[in-house]
Design a protein around this motif. Structure first.
Motif, PDB file in Angstrom:
ATOM      1  N   GLU A  87       0.841  -1.205   0.000  1.00  0.00           N
ATOM      2  CA  GLU A  87       0.000   0.000   0.000  1.00  0.00           C
ATOM      3  C   GLU A  87       0.875   1.252   0.000  1.00  0.00           C
ATOM      4  N   PHE A  88       1.891   1.265   0.840  1.00  0.00           N
ATOM      5  CA  PHE A  88       2.791   2.412   0.896  1.00  0.00           C
ATOM      6  C   PHE A  88       3.470   2.643  -0.445  1.00  0.00           C
ATOM      7  N   VAL A  89       4.005   1.598  -1.063  1.00  0.00           N
ATOM      8  CA  VAL A  89       4.719   1.747  -2.334  1.00  0.00           C
ATOM      9  C   VAL A  89       3.792   2.334  -3.392  1.00  0.00           C
ATOM     10  N   ASP A  90       2.579   1.813  -3.500  1.00  0.00           N
ATOM     11  CA  ASP A  90       1.643   2.306  -4.513  1.00  0.00           C
ATOM     12  C   ASP A  90       1.303   3.781  -4.295  1.00  0.00           C
ATOM     13  N   LEU A  91       0.966   4.122  -3.060  1.00  0.00           N
ATOM     14  CA  LEU A  91       0.586   5.503  -2.766  1.00  0.00           C
ATOM     15  C   LEU A  91       1.769   6.452  -2.935  1.00  0.00           C
ATOM     16  N   HIS A  92       2.913   6.030  -2.443  1.00  0.00           N
ATOM     17  CA  HIS A  92       4.112   6.863  -2.529  1.00  0.00           C
ATOM     18  C   HIS A  92       4.493   7.129  -3.982  1.00  0.00           C
ATOM     19  N   ASN A  93       4.495   6.093  -4.798  1.00  0.00           N
ATOM     20  CA  ASN A  93       4.907   6.261  -6.191  1.00  0.00           C
ATOM     21  C   ASN A  93       3.925   7.133  -6.972  1.00  0.00           C
ATOM     22  N   ARG A  94       2.640   7.025  -6.665  1.00  0.00           N
ATOM     23  CA  ARG A  94       1.679   7.912  -7.325  1.00  0.00           C
ATOM     24  C   ARG A  94       1.941   9.362  -6.939  1.00  0.00           C
ATOM     25  N   GLN A  95       2.248   9.584  -5.665  1.00  0.00           N
ATOM     26  CA  GLN A  95       2.527  10.938  -5.200  1.00  0.00           C
ATOM     27  C   GLN A  95       3.800  11.498  -5.822  1.00  0.00           C
ATOM     28  N   MET A  96       4.789  10.655  -6.033  1.00  0.00           N
ATOM     29  CA  MET A  96       6.085  11.106  -6.538  1.00  0.00           C
ATOM     30  C   MET A  96       6.078  11.422  -8.028  1.00  0.00           C
ATOM     31  N   GLN A  97       5.033  11.028  -8.749  1.00  0.00           N
ATOM     32  CA  GLN A  97       4.987  11.261 -10.192  1.00  0.00           C
ATOM     33  C   GLN A  97       4.984  12.742 -10.551  1.00  0.00           C
ATOM     34  N   GLN A  98       4.662  13.591  -9.600  1.00  0.00           N
ATOM     35  CA  GLN A  98       4.627  15.024  -9.880  1.00  0.00           C
ATOM     36  C   GLN A  98       6.016  15.656  -9.899  1.00  0.00           C
ATOM     37  N   TYR A  99       7.032  14.918  -9.492  1.00  0.00           N
ATOM     38  CA  TYR A  99       8.375  15.481  -9.379  1.00  0.00           C
ATOM     39  C   TYR A  99       9.253  15.075 -10.564  1.00  0.00           C
ATOM     40  N   GLY A 100      10.117  15.991 -10.964  1.00  0.00           N
ATOM     41  CA  GLY A 100      10.990  15.737 -12.106  1.00  0.00           C
ATOM     42  C   GLY A 100      12.003  14.641 -11.864  1.00  0.00           C
ATOM     43  N   ASN A 101      12.356  14.398 -10.600  1.00  0.00           N
ATOM     44  CA  ASN A 101      13.327  13.344 -10.283  1.00  0.00           C
ATOM     45  C   ASN A 101      12.625  12.077  -9.810  1.00  0.00           C
TER      46      ASN A 101
END
Length: 229
Positions: free
Chosen positions: A74-88
């Protein structure tokens, strides 16, 4: 023997717990198991997220493989969706092909029925004081600005006991803090993971605090100590 991890979590942007869930990991655990993990339920000196940290620490120790397959995913899925907004994104995402991810899966497969952690108010005050020190002086480290080590800070209230400390930066969520400490990405000796899953020093008591941080937005301190049962 005193255990002391001198490593710090990598800084990652703030994890958002408000993302939409498509499934509920709670369904994979019985109400009794969740009750057993909630040793901090009556600890009114802890915030809700700090209490959650205790729950997730305990669930990982009670059944590592199931924790990995449920809450960690659950953490990995949510975290990765949130991180998509960043250039890195490629740097800050959690990759399921990463060696740290794979090694955590292997390590948690061998974790079953370890004793749970119990929260302690005095130790939580020690953790909170260090977290505030980190914010006030805008640094990241286990040694206080006044020169006190982990052993000295914890030893002042619980002398001559095995102890240790984990620090995480950038997260306000209890789940995110625990998952990132277990993943220990970029930490060669996996010091946080080993400390959380430790049994040899009979660490059974935790003090916790999540506080703001000037540079990293948030910092979390978890102090551990072995006390007589």
């Amino acid at each position: 023997m005193k255990i002391l991890t001198l490593t710090l979590c990598l800084l990652l942007p703030l994890f958002s717990s408000s993302s939409v869930q498509q499934w509920d990991p709670d369904d994979s655990w019985t109400k009794e198991e969740l009750r057993m993990a909630n040793t901090a339920g009556d600890a009114d000196y802890l915030t809700a997220e700090e209490k959650d940290m205790v729950i997730y620490l305990n669930l990982a120790r009670m059944d590592g493989a199931r924790f990995f397959d449920t809450y960690f995913q659950e953490f990995v899925d949510l975290h990765n969706r949130q991180m998509q907004q960043y250039g890195n994104y490629d740097e800050v995402k959690v990759s399921r092909n990463d060696s740290y991810y794979k090694s955590l899966r292997r390590d948690l497969e061998n974790v079953k029925n370890l004793p749970v952690f119990w929260p302690d108010e005095a130790l939580s005050i020690v953790a909170k004081q260090h977290a505030k020190d980190l914010n006030r002086n805008n640094f990241a480290g286990h040694t206080s600005k006044d020169g006190r080590t982990v052993n000295q800070r914890i030893g002042k209230i619980y002398p001559n006991k095995s102890n240790g400390e984990c620090l995480a930066f950038g997260f306000t969520s209890g789940l995110a803090n625990v998952c990132m400490l277990l993943l220990d990405k970029g930490v060669a000796n996996l010091g946080h993971r080993k400390l959380i899953l430790n049994t040899s020093s009979k660490l059974n008591t935790v003090g916790l605090s999540i506080q703001p941080h000037k540079r990293y937005r948030y910092c979390a301190v978890i102090d551990f100590v072995s006390l007589p049962e």
